[in-house]
Design an enzyme around this catalytic site. Sequence first.
Site, mmCIF file in Angstrom:
data_model
loop_
_atom_site.group_PDB
_atom_site.id
_atom_site.type_symbol
_atom_site.label_atom_id
_atom_site.label_comp_id
_atom_site.label_asym_id
_atom_site.label_seq_id
_atom_site.Cartn_x
_atom_site.Cartn_y
_atom_site.Cartn_z
ATOM 1 N N LYS A 140 8.731 -9.031 -1.459
ATOM 2 C CA LYS A 140 8.850 -10.796 -0.970
ATOM 3 C C LYS A 140 8.744 -11.495 -2.208
ATOM 4 O O LYS A 140 9.229 -12.456 -2.435
ATOM 5 C CB LYS A 140 8.018 -10.696 0.274
ATOM 6 C CG LYS A 140 8.126 -12.233 0.649
ATOM 7 C CD LYS A 140 7.168 -12.224 1.968
ATOM 8 C CE LYS A 140 7.513 -13.091 2.912
ATOM 9 N NZ LYS A 140 6.701 -13.236 4.024
ATOM 10 N N THR A 178 0.920 -1.265 0.062
ATOM 11 C CA THR A 178 0.134 0.036 0.054
ATOM 12 C C THR A 178 0.826 1.221 0.249
ATOM 13 O O THR A 178 0.765 2.239 -0.684
ATOM 14 C CB THR A 178 -0.884 -0.241 1.281
ATOM 15 O OG1 THR A 178 -1.548 -1.232 1.406
ATOM 16 C CG2 THR A 178 -1.895 1.148 1.269
ATOM 17 N N VAL A 179 1.658 1.357 0.784
ATOM 18 C CA VAL A 179 2.499 2.628 1.088
ATOM 19 C C VAL A 179 3.680 2.706 0.141
ATOM 20 O O VAL A 179 3.778 3.843 -0.682
ATOM 21 C CB VAL A 179 3.031 2.907 2.695
ATOM 22 C CG1 VAL A 179 3.945 4.110 2.667
ATOM 23 C CG2 VAL A 179 2.022 2.582 3.627
ATOM 24 N N GLY A 219 -3.775 4.720 4.590
ATOM 25 C CA GLY A 219 -4.086 4.625 3.083
ATOM 26 C C GLY A 219 -2.766 5.007 2.041
ATOM 27 O O GLY A 219 -1.769 5.851 2.655
ATOM 28 N N GLU A 276 -3.331 -3.116 9.344
ATOM 29 C CA GLU A 276 -1.998 -3.917 9.281
ATOM 30 C C GLU A 276 -2.117 -5.358 8.683
ATOM 31 O O GLU A 276 -3.108 -5.985 8.749
ATOM 32 C CB GLU A 276 -1.319 -4.010 10.862
ATOM 33 C CG GLU A 276 -1.241 -2.628 11.390
ATOM 34 C CD GLU A 276 -0.288 -1.694 10.519
ATOM 35 O OE1 GLU A 276 0.918 -2.265 10.412
ATOM 36 O OE2 GLU A 276 -0.641 -0.683 10.129
ATOM 37 N N LYS A 327 5.914 1.935 12.829
ATOM 38 C CA LYS A 327 5.769 2.337 14.065
ATOM 39 C C LYS A 327 6.182 1.321 14.979
ATOM 40 O O LYS A 327 6.568 1.435 16.167
ATOM 41 C CB LYS A 327 4.418 2.803 14.616
ATOM 42 C CG LYS A 327 3.251 1.861 14.386
ATOM 43 C CD LYS A 327 2.647 2.109 12.879
ATOM 44 C CE LYS A 327 1.568 1.286 12.404
ATOM 45 N NZ LYS A 327 1.059 1.757 10.932
ATOM 46 N N ILE A 370 -0.839 13.050 8.608
ATOM 47 C CA ILE A 370 -0.797 14.300 9.512
ATOM 48 C C ILE A 370 0.729 14.504 9.745
ATOM 49 O O ILE A 370 1.148 13.560 10.330
ATOM 50 C CB ILE A 370 -1.424 14.095 10.721
ATOM 51 C CG1 ILE A 370 -3.217 13.622 10.448
ATOM 52 C CG2 ILE A 370 -1.463 15.258 11.475
ATOM 53 C CD1 ILE A 370 -4.071 13.396 11.581
ATOM 54 N N GLY A 406 -7.046 -0.897 2.404
ATOM 55 C CA GLY A 406 -5.487 -0.906 2.849
ATOM 56 C C GLY A 406 -5.056 -0.234 3.871
ATOM 57 O O GLY A 406 -4.107 0.123 4.258
ATOM 58 N N LYS A 425 2.077 3.992 18.528
ATOM 59 C CA LYS A 425 1.913 5.488 17.959
ATOM 60 C C LYS A 425 2.161 6.512 19.276
ATOM 61 O O LYS A 425 2.560 7.530 19.314
ATOM 62 C CB LYS A 425 0.832 5.889 17.197
ATOM 63 C CG LYS A 425 0.825 5.055 15.763
ATOM 64 C CD LYS A 425 -0.605 5.031 15.099
ATOM 65 C CE LYS A 425 -0.338 4.378 13.466
ATOM 66 N NZ LYS A 425 -1.462 3.943 13.094
HETATM 67 P P1 NDP Z 1 1.710 -3.920 2.883
HETATM 68 O O1 NDP Z 1 1.605 -5.252 3.429
HETATM 69 O O2 NDP Z 1 0.602 -3.511 1.919
HETATM 70 O O3 NDP Z 1 3.148 -4.101 1.908
HETATM 71 C C1 NDP Z 1 4.219 -4.737 2.368
HETATM 72 C C2 NDP Z 1 5.422 -5.017 1.400
HETATM 73 O O4 NDP Z 1 6.696 -5.221 1.926
HETATM 74 C C3 NDP Z 1 4.947 -5.833 0.202
HETATM 75 O O5 NDP Z 1 5.455 -4.943 -1.337
HETATM 76 C C4 NDP Z 1 5.791 -6.894 0.433
HETATM 77 O O6 NDP Z 1 6.093 -7.424 -0.682
HETATM 78 C C5 NDP Z 1 6.988 -6.552 1.174
HETATM 79 N N1 NDP Z 1 7.490 -7.420 1.984
HETATM 80 C C6 NDP Z 1 6.913 -8.027 3.199
HETATM 81 N N2 NDP Z 1 7.615 -8.943 3.757
HETATM 82 C C7 NDP Z 1 8.998 -8.663 2.968
HETATM 83 C C8 NDP Z 1 10.092 -9.202 3.264
HETATM 84 N N3 NDP Z 1 10.446 -10.199 4.242
HETATM 85 N N4 NDP Z 1 11.234 -8.990 2.398
HETATM 86 C C9 NDP Z 1 10.903 -8.149 1.368
HETATM 87 N N5 NDP Z 1 9.708 -7.457 1.162
HETATM 88 C C10 NDP Z 1 8.664 -7.683 2.035
HETATM 89 O O7 NDP Z 1 2.183 -2.995 3.881
HETATM 90 P P2 NDP Z 1 2.037 -1.504 4.007
HETATM 91 O O8 NDP Z 1 2.245 -0.749 2.790
HETATM 92 O O9 NDP Z 1 0.329 -1.219 4.443
HETATM 93 O O10 NDP Z 1 2.537 -0.915 5.398
HETATM 94 C C11 NDP Z 1 4.138 -0.733 5.216
HETATM 95 C C12 NDP Z 1 4.451 -0.090 6.614
HETATM 96 O O11 NDP Z 1 3.689 1.090 6.482
HETATM 97 C C13 NDP Z 1 4.026 -0.809 7.826
HETATM 98 O O12 NDP Z 1 5.131 -0.579 8.917
HETATM 99 C C14 NDP Z 1 2.763 0.155 8.101
HETATM 100 O O13 NDP Z 1 2.495 -0.109 9.702
HETATM 101 C C15 NDP Z 1 3.237 1.365 7.855
HETATM 102 N N6 NDP Z 1 1.953 2.191 7.544
HETATM 103 C C16 NDP Z 1 0.912 1.816 6.966
HETATM 104 C C17 NDP Z 1 -0.022 2.515 6.412
HETATM 105 C C18 NDP Z 1 -1.270 2.187 5.671
HETATM 106 O O14 NDP Z 1 -2.099 2.931 5.480
HETATM 107 N N7 NDP Z 1 -1.247 1.003 5.024
HETATM 108 C C19 NDP Z 1 -0.114 4.102 7.167
HETATM 109 C C20 NDP Z 1 1.175 4.151 8.040
HETATM 110 C C21 NDP Z 1 1.950 3.550 7.955
HETATM 111 P P3 NDP Z 1 5.130 -8.264 -1.800
HETATM 112 O O15 NDP Z 1 4.490 -6.841 -2.169
HETATM 113 O O16 NDP Z 1 5.917 -8.983 -2.719
HETATM 114 O O17 NDP Z 1 4.092 -9.234 -1.051
HETATM 115 N N1 HSE Z 2 -3.325 0.240 10.511
HETATM 116 C C1 HSE Z 2 -2.656 1.767 10.670
HETATM 117 C C2 HSE Z 2 -4.035 2.126 10.839
HETATM 118 C C3 HSE Z 2 -2.336 2.125 9.303
HETATM 119 O O1 HSE Z 2 -5.048 1.854 10.580
HETATM 120 O O2 HSE Z 2 -4.043 3.384 11.325
HETATM 121 C C4 HSE Z 2 -1.490 3.463 9.832
HETATM 122 O O3 HSE Z 2 -0.368 3.592 10.721
#
Ligand code: NDP
Ligand code: HSE
Length: 432
Positions: free
Chosen positions: A48, A16-17, A305, A193, A108, A139, A190, A208
Amino acid sequence: MTKGEKVKIGLMGLGTVGTGVVRLLRAHEAELMAQTGMRLEIARILVKHPEKERSIYVPPHLLTADPEELLEDESIHVIVEVIGGIEPTRTYIEKALKKGKHVVTANKDLMALYGAELLKLAAEKNCDLFYEASVAGGIPIIRTLVESFTADRITKIMGIVNGTTNYILSKMTEEGISYEEALSEAKALGYAEADPTNDVEGYDAARKMAILATLGFHVGIHLEDVAVEGITHVEKTDINYADALGYVIKLLGVAEREEELTEVSVQPTLVPKSHPLASVSDSYNAVYVYGEAVGETMFYGKGAGELPTATAVVADLVAVVKNMKLGVNGREQVFPYHKKKMKEEDQIFTRFYFRFTVKDQAGVLAKITNILSQSEVSIAQIAQYPNQETQEAEILIVTHHASKKQVNQAIQTIGGMEEVKKAHSLFRVLKV
Ligand code: NDP
Ligand code: HSE
């Protein structure tokens, strides 16, 4: 660094991010170039599953499942970690910093647990380690606490800092949909977690709040210092009763510091409908900060998001690049300088809401109010809803200010009464 030079980025994660970061770097390329004078280029992307179908096009040669291809690449200046979780990300970030690479992360979980040691390592290596996206998504609250409140003494931080639970509670309250339905929508959007247990059990918000309290109060707060309760015990019945009493239920993080004593908690809270936090719905987050000099301030925006979170990540990247140009990376850090002293239960005062199912017979209410009075817990609101069919009644009570210790003692005694069938919920009530 000279104008127009490339800053090479190793992106770890394209979920997602990560996808949002790629989109934003492409869509705002000209603005970013104008602001930094540099070209921000993604040199490699760690995932991954390199073969997985993606929602955006990325040249296949950029994708790799081998972290060393980013970490060992001398031409990569900055690692952006958006994988999440503690391992292997901690190892990757440590290695990146030891190699002299700057790091931007949205993690976090990692920053709440190992932030202090990673920041120390970053400072030793003259590297930046920025984590704006780790709290409240879009934010810009971290930089605000670190830079804009330096002249003040912050005594209170309250926040709706988890988008998933706020989305679930909003949908249950406003549209009457079930908890399960709302959770699966939050996952599809999205917000949740990878393991949404961290969201719904309150741990994501607790991490957080630990980060915010550490930065705001200059006290090293750890996850174990935060009293945590998630939303899995919030029933539709509580939402309806709260509504009738003039409140909405929110998962609220509360951090307070008074006379050197600190309290940090995350728990379902009845927020008066007239309070600004009551209207924070959907995946929106809000952080309220009280400073002795400035008074009340509030920050509001999308807490989760793809693009909202990516704005925070890319803003950190811009900060790294600006520091690179000035040659001041790793110099900004202020480490906690106050001693940590957490409040005990008898020092934590607030208002409480609780609900019991009791046998509907004479004298039960009197017994309950008597127990509360013996514990010196004063009642602000009370309501009883009888059920003719079961011969039972629901009793709900909102207290005046009382200590957590007094209330817990009273509830334990009430729960032990023969006439009490079930003690359902014990939530905080925010004063107006
Ligand atoms: P996702 O689960 O959507 O994406 C995780 C990504 O990491 C994927 O591309 C995955 O690969 C890759 N990945 C997972 N494990 C491994 C590994 N062992 N080695 C290499 N790559 C790996 O996560 P998000 O984008 O939602 O979140 C990412 C971070 O951002 C987290 O720390 C989350 O807490 C934080 N965050 C998320 C928010 C949100 O709204 N989603 C908001 C604020 C913070 P592949 O695609 O190939 O499976
Ligand atoms: N899972 C987290 C939330 C993502 O819902 O706030 C943003 O940190």
